[in-house]
Scaffold this motif. Structure first.
Motif, short mmCIF file in Angstrom:
data_model
loop_
_atom_site.label_atom_id
_atom_site.label_comp_id
_atom_site.label_asym_id
_atom_site.label_seq_id
_atom_site.Cartn_x
_atom_site.Cartn_y
_atom_site.Cartn_z
N VAL A 45 89.49 90.95 23.59
CA VAL A 45 90.90 91.56 23.17
C VAL A 45 92.04 90.98 23.99
O VAL A 45 91.84 90.75 25.17
CB VAL A 45 90.55 93.17 23.51
N TYR A 46 92.90 90.49 23.29
CA TYR A 46 94.23 90.00 23.76
C TYR A 46 95.54 90.91 23.60
O TYR A 46 95.79 91.24 22.57
CB TYR A 46 94.37 88.66 23.28
N VAL A 47 96.32 90.68 24.30
CA VAL A 47 98.03 91.30 24.37
C VAL A 47 98.76 90.27 24.79
O VAL A 47 98.37 89.34 25.69
CB VAL A 47 97.95 92.62 24.91
N ARG A 48 99.92 90.29 24.43
CA ARG A 48 101.11 89.38 24.91
C ARG A 48 102.38 90.30 25.05
O ARG A 48 102.40 91.19 24.38
CB ARG A 48 101.47 88.28 24.05
N THR A 49 103.37 89.92 25.58
CA THR A 49 104.65 90.40 25.53
C THR A 49 105.50 89.41 25.34
O THR A 49 105.41 88.07 25.86
CB THR A 49 105.04 90.91 26.94
N TRP A 50 106.65 89.50 24.54
CA TRP A 50 107.46 88.24 24.44
C TRP A 50 108.85 88.55 25.20
O TRP A 50 109.81 87.59 24.98
CB TRP A 50 108.01 88.14 22.93
N TYR A 51 108.95 89.23 26.23
CA TYR A 51 110.08 89.58 26.88
C TYR A 51 109.42 90.05 28.41
O TYR A 51 108.49 90.73 28.53
CB TYR A 51 111.09 90.38 26.44
N ARG A 52 110.23 90.21 29.42
CA ARG A 52 110.25 90.61 30.66
C ARG A 52 108.94 90.43 31.33
O ARG A 52 108.12 91.34 31.88
CB ARG A 52 110.29 92.28 30.47
N ARG A 53 108.37 89.22 31.52
CA ARG A 53 107.19 88.60 32.30
C ARG A 53 107.08 89.22 33.64
O ARG A 53 106.10 89.54 34.09
CB ARG A 53 107.23 87.43 32.16
N ASN A 54 108.26 89.46 34.37
CA ASN A 54 108.02 89.99 35.72
C ASN A 54 108.48 91.32 35.86
O ASN A 54 108.49 91.71 37.16
CB ASN A 54 108.96 89.00 36.60
N THR A 55 108.63 92.16 34.92
CA THR A 55 109.03 93.53 35.04
C THR A 55 108.17 94.34 34.33
O THR A 55 107.38 93.71 33.15
CB THR A 55 110.58 93.66 34.61
N GLY A 56 108.27 95.55 34.12
CA GLY A 56 107.58 96.56 33.41
C GLY A 56 106.25 96.73 33.44
O GLY A 56 105.54 96.33 34.60
N TRP A 57 105.60 97.10 32.27
CA TRP A 57 104.04 97.40 32.39
C TRP A 57 103.17 95.80 32.58
O TRP A 57 102.33 95.79 33.27
CB TRP A 57 103.61 97.70 30.83
N PHE A 58 104.13 94.81 32.13
CA PHE A 58 103.28 93.57 32.33
C PHE A 58 103.03 93.14 33.58
O PHE A 58 102.10 92.92 34.12
CB PHE A 58 104.12 92.42 31.68
N ALA A 59 104.25 93.37 34.61
CA ALA A 59 104.15 92.90 35.93
C ALA A 59 103.32 93.88 36.77
O ALA A 59 102.49 93.52 37.62
CB ALA A 59 105.60 93.04 36.55
N HIS A 60 103.26 95.18 36.27
CA HIS A 60 102.40 96.26 36.98
C HIS A 60 100.88 96.05 36.62
O HIS A 60 99.89 95.88 37.65
CB HIS A 60 102.49 97.64 36.46
N VAL A 61 100.38 95.56 35.47
CA VAL A 61 99.18 95.21 35.43
C VAL A 61 98.78 93.90 35.86
O VAL A 61 97.41 93.74 36.16
CB VAL A 61 98.66 95.26 33.80
N LEU A 62 99.47 92.89 35.78
CA LEU A 62 99.41 91.57 36.49
C LEU A 62 98.96 91.81 38.06
O LEU A 62 98.20 91.30 38.62
CB LEU A 62 100.32 90.62 36.51
N ASP A 63 99.66 92.67 38.70
CA ASP A 63 99.81 93.12 40.06
C ASP A 63 98.25 93.80 40.40
O ASP A 63 97.72 93.09 41.20
CB ASP A 63 100.61 93.87 40.42
N SER A 64 97.90 94.41 39.72
CA SER A 64 96.70 95.24 39.89
C SER A 64 95.66 94.91 39.16
O SER A 64 94.28 95.13 39.84
CB SER A 64 96.89 96.58 39.36
N GLN A 65 95.81 93.85 38.19
CA GLN A 65 94.67 93.25 37.31
C GLN A 65 93.61 94.34 36.89
O GLN A 65 92.55 94.16 36.37
CB GLN A 65 93.86 92.16 38.12
N ARG A 66 94.20 95.60 36.56
CA ARG A 66 93.51 96.70 35.93
C ARG A 66 94.56 97.53 35.31
O ARG A 66 95.77 97.44 35.51
CB ARG A 66 93.02 97.35 36.88
N ALA A 67 94.04 98.35 34.08
CA ALA A 67 94.85 99.13 33.34
C ALA A 67 94.05 100.01 32.58
O ALA A 67 92.74 99.75 32.73
CB ALA A 67 95.74 98.15 32.34
N CYS A 68 94.63 101.00 31.96
CA CYS A 68 93.96 101.89 30.87
C CYS A 68 94.63 101.69 29.58
O CYS A 68 95.77 101.52 29.33
CB CYS A 68 94.11 103.26 31.54
#
Length: 135
Positions: A45-68
């Protein structure tokens, strides 16, 4: 310990128009749910974002390497792996999955999701043992 997606779970991701993702705060509570497009390639399973790489949900899940994450009738804790700089073949396969699944949104929208900047944000979501499949 990580698990693998079942065929039924892959079907749920494939048929869902999007999934919702929420990062966990350090105290364990969930941040707000964010809808995001989702594709499957080779039972992953894959997801992407086309904006805000260093902010928002993307940054938070990258920092923790976990999500729900959740889609209809399935909620799962996941490990998040940044695979945006992996092989060109993986990028091509994920690009194809986005083009195929979301073609109805038009070329200009799809091209944003398969651009080099968006491809660099590709995340693989791997299930943890904690899954909730509502009856």
């Amino acid at each position: 310990m990580s698990a693998t997606w079942t065929p039924d779970e892959i079907r749920r991701f494939t048929t869902a128009d999007e999934l919702q993702i929420a990062a966990r705060r350090t105290d364990g509570t969930l941040r707000r749910w964010v809808p995001i497009w989702v594709v499957c390639v080779d039972e992953q399973v894959y997801v992407r974002t086309w904006y805000r790489r260093n902010t928002g949900w993307f940054a938070h899940v990258l920092d923790s390497q976990r999500a729900c994450i959740r889609v209809p009738d399935l909620q799962s804790e996941v490990s998040v792996e940044d695979v945006g700089s992996r092989s060109q073949q993986l990028r091509a396969d994920v690009d194809t999955a986005y083009r195929t699944k979301y073609a109805r949104y038009g070329a200009s929208t799809i091209e944003q999701m398969v651009s080099p900047a968006a491809a660099a944000t590709t995340l693989r979501l791997t299930p943890e043992q904690d899954r909730i499949t509502p009856a």
